[in-house]
Motif scaffolding. Structure first.
Motif, PDB file in Angstrom:
ATOM      1  N   VAL A  31       0.763   3.853   9.035  1.00 11.07           N
ATOM      2  CA  VAL A  31      -0.018   4.146   7.650  1.00 11.07           C
ATOM      3  C   VAL A  31       1.098   4.177   6.586  1.00 11.07           C
ATOM      4  O   VAL A  31       0.895   3.910   5.543  1.00 11.07           O
ATOM      5  CB  VAL A  31      -0.858   5.525   8.085  1.00 11.07           C
ATOM      6  CG1 VAL A  31      -1.014   6.212   6.682  1.00 11.07           C
ATOM      7  CG2 VAL A  31      -1.891   5.463   8.651  1.00 11.07           C
ATOM      8  N   LEU A  32       2.229   4.703   6.991  1.00 14.63           N
ATOM      9  CA  LEU A  32       3.532   4.630   6.153  1.00 14.63           C
ATOM     10  C   LEU A  32       3.793   3.228   5.685  1.00 14.63           C
ATOM     11  O   LEU A  32       3.730   2.922   4.611  1.00 14.63           O
ATOM     12  CB  LEU A  32       4.537   5.499   6.706  1.00 14.63           C
ATOM     13  CG  LEU A  32       5.872   5.553   5.816  1.00 14.63           C
ATOM     14  CD1 LEU A  32       5.732   6.376   4.631  1.00 14.63           C
ATOM     15  CD2 LEU A  32       7.135   5.780   6.633  1.00 14.63           C
ATOM     16  N   ILE A  33       3.883   2.495   6.642  1.00 19.93           N
ATOM     17  CA  ILE A  33       4.143   0.999   6.390  1.00 19.93           C
ATOM     18  C   ILE A  33       2.921   0.350   5.496  1.00 19.93           C
ATOM     19  O   ILE A  33       3.439  -0.180   4.569  1.00 19.93           O
ATOM     20  CB  ILE A  33       4.369   0.173   7.709  1.00 19.93           C
ATOM     21  CG1 ILE A  33       5.525   0.794   8.412  1.00 19.93           C
ATOM     22  CG2 ILE A  33       4.526  -1.453   7.213  1.00 19.93           C
ATOM     23  CD1 ILE A  33       6.841   0.583   7.677  1.00 19.93           C
ATOM     24  N   TYR A  34       1.895   0.562   5.693  1.00 19.83           N
ATOM     25  CA  TYR A  34       0.748  -0.029   4.942  1.00 19.83           C
ATOM     26  C   TYR A  34       0.675   0.685   3.442  1.00 19.83           C
ATOM     27  O   TYR A  34       0.688  -0.063   2.558  1.00 19.83           O
ATOM     28  CB  TYR A  34      -0.656   0.690   5.540  1.00 19.83           C
ATOM     29  CG  TYR A  34      -0.934  -0.245   7.057  1.00 19.83           C
ATOM     30  CD1 TYR A  34      -0.477  -1.423   7.193  1.00 19.83           C
ATOM     31  CD2 TYR A  34      -1.837   0.093   7.747  1.00 19.83           C
ATOM     32  CE1 TYR A  34      -0.534  -2.313   8.427  1.00 19.83           C
ATOM     33  CE2 TYR A  34      -1.972  -0.391   8.975  1.00 19.83           C
ATOM     34  CZ  TYR A  34      -1.294  -1.656   9.150  1.00 19.83           C
ATOM     35  OH  TYR A  34      -1.807  -2.358  10.582  1.00 19.83           O
ATOM     36  N   VAL A  35       0.874   1.998   3.390  1.00 14.53           N
ATOM     37  CA  VAL A  35       1.071   2.462   1.950  1.00 14.53           C
ATOM     38  C   VAL A  35       2.391   1.834   1.080  1.00 14.53           C
ATOM     39  O   VAL A  35       2.226   1.630   0.207  1.00 14.53           O
ATOM     40  CB  VAL A  35       1.243   4.122   2.103  1.00 14.53           C
ATOM     41  CG1 VAL A  35       1.674   4.688   0.868  1.00 14.53           C
ATOM     42  CG2 VAL A  35      -0.182   4.769   2.847  1.00 14.53           C
ATOM     43  N   VAL A  36       3.405   1.874   1.979  1.00  9.16           N
ATOM     44  CA  VAL A  36       4.506   1.205   1.148  1.00  9.16           C
ATOM     45  C   VAL A  36       4.263  -0.126   0.685  1.00  9.16           C
ATOM     46  O   VAL A  36       4.619  -0.555  -0.489  1.00  9.16           O
ATOM     47  CB  VAL A  36       5.900   1.379   1.863  1.00  9.16           C
ATOM     48  CG1 VAL A  36       6.975   0.541   1.458  1.00  9.16           C
ATOM     49  CG2 VAL A  36       6.283   2.857   2.296  1.00  9.16           C
ATOM     50  N   VAL A  37       3.861  -0.962   1.629  1.00  9.36           N
ATOM     51  CA  VAL A  37       3.684  -2.523   1.414  1.00  9.36           C
ATOM     52  C   VAL A  37       2.487  -2.640   0.290  1.00  9.36           C
ATOM     53  O   VAL A  37       2.580  -3.503  -0.618  1.00  9.36           O
ATOM     54  CB  VAL A  37       3.226  -3.352   2.812  1.00  9.36           C
ATOM     55  CG1 VAL A  37       2.555  -4.501   2.395  1.00  9.36           C
ATOM     56  CG2 VAL A  37       4.412  -3.333   3.690  1.00  9.36           C
ATOM     57  N   SER A  38       1.359  -1.815   0.308  1.00 11.27           N
ATOM     58  CA  SER A  38       0.387  -1.875  -0.503  1.00 11.27           C
ATOM     59  C   SER A  38       0.878  -1.421  -2.178  1.00 11.27           C
ATOM     60  O   SER A  38       0.480  -1.919  -3.262  1.00 11.27           O
ATOM     61  CB  SER A  38      -0.919  -0.928  -0.292  1.00 11.27           C
ATOM     62  OG  SER A  38      -0.487   0.399  -0.340  1.00 11.27           O
ATOM     63  N   HIS A  39       1.847  -0.463  -2.152  1.00 11.49           N
ATOM     64  CA  HIS A  39       2.477  -0.037  -3.431  1.00 11.49           C
ATOM     65  C   HIS A  39       3.255  -1.242  -4.045  1.00 11.49           C
ATOM     66  O   HIS A  39       3.404  -1.382  -5.354  1.00 11.49           O
ATOM     67  CB  HIS A  39       3.121   1.128  -3.253  1.00 11.49           C
ATOM     68  CG  HIS A  39       2.164   2.521  -3.485  1.00 11.49           C
ATOM     69  ND1 HIS A  39       1.514   2.809  -2.253  1.00 11.49           N
ATOM     70  CD2 HIS A  39       1.987   3.302  -4.416  1.00 11.49           C
ATOM     71  CE1 HIS A  39       0.638   3.905  -2.587  1.00 11.49           C
ATOM     72  NE2 HIS A  39       1.019   4.168  -3.795  1.00 11.49           N
ATOM     73  N   LEU A  40       3.998  -1.694  -3.025  1.00 11.29           N
ATOM     74  CA  LEU A  40       4.676  -3.061  -3.586  1.00 11.29           C
ATOM     75  C   LEU A  40       4.174  -4.005  -4.204  1.00 11.29           C
ATOM     76  O   LEU A  40       4.359  -4.507  -4.926  1.00 11.29           O
ATOM     77  CB  LEU A  40       5.956  -3.333  -2.338  1.00 11.29           C
ATOM     78  CG  LEU A  40       7.164  -2.544  -2.138  1.00 11.29           C
ATOM     79  CD1 LEU A  40       7.579  -3.169  -0.558  1.00 11.29           C
ATOM     80  CD2 LEU A  40       7.749  -2.196  -3.087  1.00 11.29           C
ATOM     81  N   LEU A  41       2.936  -4.245  -3.219  1.00  9.80           N
ATOM     82  CA  LEU A  41       2.076  -5.394  -3.752  1.00  9.80           C
ATOM     83  C   LEU A  41       1.401  -5.226  -5.281  1.00  9.80           C
ATOM     84  O   LEU A  41       1.329  -5.809  -6.283  1.00  9.80           O
ATOM     85  CB  LEU A  41       0.908  -5.748  -2.659  1.00  9.80           C
ATOM     86  CG  LEU A  41       0.065  -6.771  -3.103  1.00  9.80           C
ATOM     87  CD1 LEU A  41       0.642  -8.113  -3.354  1.00  9.80           C
ATOM     88  CD2 LEU A  41      -1.209  -6.906  -2.217  1.00  9.80           C
ATOM     89  N   ALA A  42       1.012  -3.907  -5.260  1.00  7.17           N
ATOM     90  CA  ALA A  42       0.516  -3.378  -6.477  1.00  7.17           C
ATOM     91  C   ALA A  42       1.500  -3.347  -7.600  1.00  7.17           C
ATOM     92  O   ALA A  42       1.250  -3.642  -8.789  1.00  7.17           O
ATOM     93  CB  ALA A  42      -0.130  -2.084  -6.360  1.00  7.17           C
TER      94      ALA A  42
END
Length: 57
Positions: A31-42
């Protein structure tokens, strides 16, 4: 008393890979990885809009 290891049973090995605690940590890490990656993409998409708005026309 002898130090013969053949007479003693080996303790069971606990790798932890099947335990609930390990699974909870794995899910939290994912979940931490998904949150970080989605914020970087956004943030990247926001940067594209920002640069497009301020581009010389």
């Amino acid at each position: 008393m002898t130090d013969d290891p053949a007479g003693q049973a080996a303790p069971p090995r606990d790798l932890g890979a099947g335990s609930e605690k390990y699974k909870e940590k794995a899910v939290a890490f994912r979940v931490l990885i998904y949150v970080v990656v989605s914020h970087l993409l956004a943030g990247f998409i926001w940067l594209l809009f920002y640069l497009g708005e301020h581009a010389p026309k």
